[in-house]
Design a protein around this motif. Structure first.
Motif, PDB file in Angstrom:
ATOM      1  N   ALA A  19       7.660  -9.810  -3.314  1.00  0.00           N
ATOM      2  CA  ALA A  19       9.465 -10.369  -2.769  1.00  0.00           C
ATOM      3  C   ALA A  19      10.277 -10.159  -4.235  1.00  0.00           C
ATOM      4  N   VAL A  20      11.242  -9.389  -3.892  1.00  0.00           N
ATOM      5  CA  VAL A  20      12.074  -8.667  -5.563  1.00  0.00           C
ATOM      6  C   VAL A  20      12.192  -9.426  -6.148  1.00  0.00           C
ATOM      7  N   ASP A  21      13.151  -9.371  -7.857  1.00  0.00           N
ATOM      8  CA  ASP A  21      13.032 -10.237  -8.852  1.00  0.00           C
ATOM      9  C   ASP A  21      12.012 -11.376  -8.932  1.00  0.00           C
ATOM     10  N   ASP A  22      10.217 -10.883  -9.154  1.00  0.00           N
ATOM     11  CA  ASP A  22       9.821 -11.620  -9.101  1.00  0.00           C
ATOM     12  C   ASP A  22       9.170 -12.669  -9.359  1.00  0.00           C
ATOM     13  N   GLY A  23       9.475 -12.684  -7.283  1.00  0.00           N
ATOM     14  CA  GLY A  23       9.385 -13.677  -6.745  1.00  0.00           C
ATOM     15  C   GLY A  23       8.057 -13.401  -5.617  1.00  0.00           C
ATOM     16  N   PRO A  24       7.171 -14.232  -4.725  1.00  0.00           N
ATOM     17  CA  PRO A  24       5.550 -14.406  -4.412  1.00  0.00           C
ATOM     18  C   PRO A  24       6.051 -12.882  -3.488  1.00  0.00           C
ATOM     19  N   GLY A  25       4.724 -13.182  -2.787  1.00  0.00           N
ATOM     20  CA  GLY A  25       4.665 -11.710  -2.373  1.00  0.00           C
ATOM     21  C   GLY A  25       3.078 -12.198  -1.108  1.00  0.00           C
ATOM     22  N   LEU A  61       1.025  -5.663   7.867  1.00  0.00           N
ATOM     23  CA  LEU A  61       1.661  -6.468   6.448  1.00  0.00           C
ATOM     24  C   LEU A  61       3.830  -6.566   6.825  1.00  0.00           C
ATOM     25  N   ARG A  62       3.531  -5.701   8.092  1.00  0.00           N
ATOM     26  CA  ARG A  62       5.203  -5.749   8.731  1.00  0.00           C
ATOM     27  C   ARG A  62       5.102  -7.142   9.206  1.00  0.00           C
ATOM     28  N   ALA A  63       4.225  -7.081  10.088  1.00  0.00           N
ATOM     29  CA  ALA A  63       4.408  -8.522  10.644  1.00  0.00           C
ATOM     30  C   ALA A  63       4.231  -9.739  10.174  1.00  0.00           C
ATOM     31  N   GLY A  64       3.840 -10.276   8.682  1.00  0.00           N
ATOM     32  CA  GLY A  64       3.828 -10.826   8.107  1.00  0.00           C
ATOM     33  C   GLY A  64       4.986 -10.863   6.968  1.00  0.00           C
ATOM     34  N   GLN A  65       5.509  -9.974   6.728  1.00  0.00           N
ATOM     35  CA  GLN A  65       7.062 -10.261   6.308  1.00  0.00           C
ATOM     36  C   GLN A  65       8.369 -10.282   6.967  1.00  0.00           C
ATOM     37  N   GLU A 114      13.501 -10.848   0.272  1.00  0.00           N
ATOM     38  CA  GLU A 114      13.020  -9.898   0.367  1.00  0.00           C
ATOM     39  C   GLU A 114      12.201  -8.975  -0.624  1.00  0.00           C
ATOM     40  N   PHE A 115      11.081  -7.623   0.029  1.00  0.00           N
ATOM     41  CA  PHE A 115      10.419  -7.174  -0.371  1.00  0.00           C
ATOM     42  C   PHE A 115      10.151  -5.732  -0.783  1.00  0.00           C
ATOM     43  N   THR A 116       9.294  -5.896  -1.706  1.00  0.00           N
ATOM     44  CA  THR A 116       9.749  -4.253  -2.153  1.00  0.00           C
ATOM     45  C   THR A 116       9.276  -3.557  -1.372  1.00  0.00           C
ATOM     46  N   GLU A 117       8.961  -2.145  -1.586  1.00  0.00           N
ATOM     47  CA  GLU A 117       7.773  -1.117  -0.868  1.00  0.00           C
ATOM     48  C   GLU A 117       6.313  -1.247  -1.041  1.00  0.00           C
ATOM     49  N   PRO A 118       5.599  -1.314   0.249  1.00  0.00           N
ATOM     50  CA  PRO A 118       4.749  -1.682   0.036  1.00  0.00           C
ATOM     51  C   PRO A 118       3.422  -0.770  -0.663  1.00  0.00           C
ATOM     52  N   ASN A 119       2.145  -1.514  -1.313  1.00  0.00           N
ATOM     53  CA  ASN A 119       1.047  -1.276  -1.881  1.00  0.00           C
ATOM     54  C   ASN A 119       0.365  -0.833  -1.399  1.00  0.00           C
ATOM     55  N   VAL A 120      -1.064   0.269  -0.834  1.00  0.00           N
ATOM     56  CA  VAL A 120      -2.155   0.118  -0.079  1.00  0.00           C
ATOM     57  C   VAL A 120      -4.096   0.508  -0.910  1.00  0.00           C
ATOM     58  N   VAL A 121      -4.104  -0.065  -1.040  1.00  0.00           N
ATOM     59  CA  VAL A 121      -5.363   0.975  -1.068  1.00  0.00           C
ATOM     60  C   VAL A 121      -6.623   0.886   0.481  1.00  0.00           C
ATOM     61  N   VAL A 122      -7.790   2.161   0.627  1.00  0.00           N
ATOM     62  CA  VAL A 122      -7.724   2.058   1.895  1.00  0.00           C
ATOM     63  C   VAL A 122      -9.445   2.979   1.121  1.00  0.00           C
ATOM     64  N   GLU A 123     -10.596   2.257   1.441  1.00  0.00           N
ATOM     65  CA  GLU A 123     -12.264   2.333   1.685  1.00  0.00           C
ATOM     66  C   GLU A 123     -12.706   2.989   2.479  1.00  0.00           C
ATOM     67  N   SER A 124     -13.324   4.028   2.694  1.00  0.00           N
ATOM     68  CA  SER A 124     -14.349   4.554   3.394  1.00  0.00           C
ATOM     69  C   SER A 124     -14.909   5.142   2.936  1.00  0.00           C
ATOM     70  N   GLU A 125     -16.440   5.192   4.037  1.00  0.00           N
ATOM     71  CA  GLU A 125     -17.443   5.729   3.854  1.00  0.00           C
ATOM     72  C   GLU A 125     -18.302   5.947   5.223  1.00  0.00           C
ATOM     73  N   GLN A 126     -18.771   6.836   5.164  1.00  0.00           N
ATOM     74  CA  GLN A 126     -19.883   7.748   6.541  1.00  0.00           C
ATOM     75  C   GLN A 126     -21.136   6.429   6.492  1.00  0.00           C
ATOM     76  N   ALA A 127     -21.612   6.068   7.553  1.00  0.00           N
ATOM     77  CA  ALA A 127     -22.799   5.694   7.439  1.00  0.00           C
ATOM     78  C   ALA A 127     -24.262   6.458   7.577  1.00  0.00           C
ATOM     79  N   GLU A 128     -25.456   6.835   7.044  1.00  0.00           N
ATOM     80  CA  GLU A 128     -25.692   7.150   7.874  1.00  0.00           C
ATOM     81  C   GLU A 128     -27.094   7.007   8.620  1.00  0.00           C
TER      82      GLU A 128
END
Length: 159
Positions: free
Chosen positions: A87-93, A115-119, A125-139
């Motif tokens: 949330a803007v102004d140092d609110g929860p997230g 995330l949009r559904a949760g918001q 009032e939320f800030t723009e989202p941040n995302v981290v994605v980790e992906s790997e091929q399994a042999e």
């Protein structure tokens, strides 16, 4: 102000649990006992994507985390994503996590949708989202785990 660090890793190994342990090592949190919580970020808390965790305290202590994790037996692909917005102004997230035996684009799309559904459930009032994605091929013949964790603060004694 408190700090939540976002860390990530992936790894392959001969067993499901060994691949999870190795992915935790790639993220720098293999020596802690993880306690999962739901996905609310307390107000006045900074969130920083760091990749690999620094030293968070003695081995064997407890870490509070939000975890996106998937493991698959190869061949295949495994992906995990963690999104957050505050949330803007140092609110929860809010954190939102998605993982599965799928590609990075799929978990990225789904984590944004979640995330949009949760918001929409919250009157913030939320800030723009941040995302981290980790992906790997399994042999073939291995297990592979991909994970992204939000680590709340430093470790704490269990007993």
């Amino acid at each position: 102000m408190s700090l939540i660090r976002v860390v990530w890793g992936s790894a392959s190994a001969p067993t499901e649990m060994a691949s999870y342990d190795a992915a935790l090592a790639a993220a720098g949190v293999e020596n802690y006992n993880l306690v999962s919580v739901s996905s609310v970020i307390p107000a006045a808390t900074a969130v920083e994507a760091v990749g690999t965790a620094p030293d968070l305290g003695p081995a064997g202590e407890r870490l509070t985390v939000v975890e996106a994790r998937a493991t698959t037996a190869g061949p295949g692909q495994v992906s995990a994503a963690l999104a957050w917005s505050q949330a803007v102004d140092d609110g929860p997230g809010l954190f939102y996590e998605v993982a599965g035996e799928t590609d990075a684009n799929d978990v990225d799309r789904r984590v944004h949708e979640g995330l949009r559904a949760g918001q929409e459930l919250r009157d913030w009032e939320f800030t723009e989202p941040n995302v981290v994605v980790e992906s790997e091929q399994a042999e073939s013949g291995t297990y592979t785990t991909a994970l992204v964790l939000a680590v709340y603060g430093d470790s704490e004694p269990i007993c």
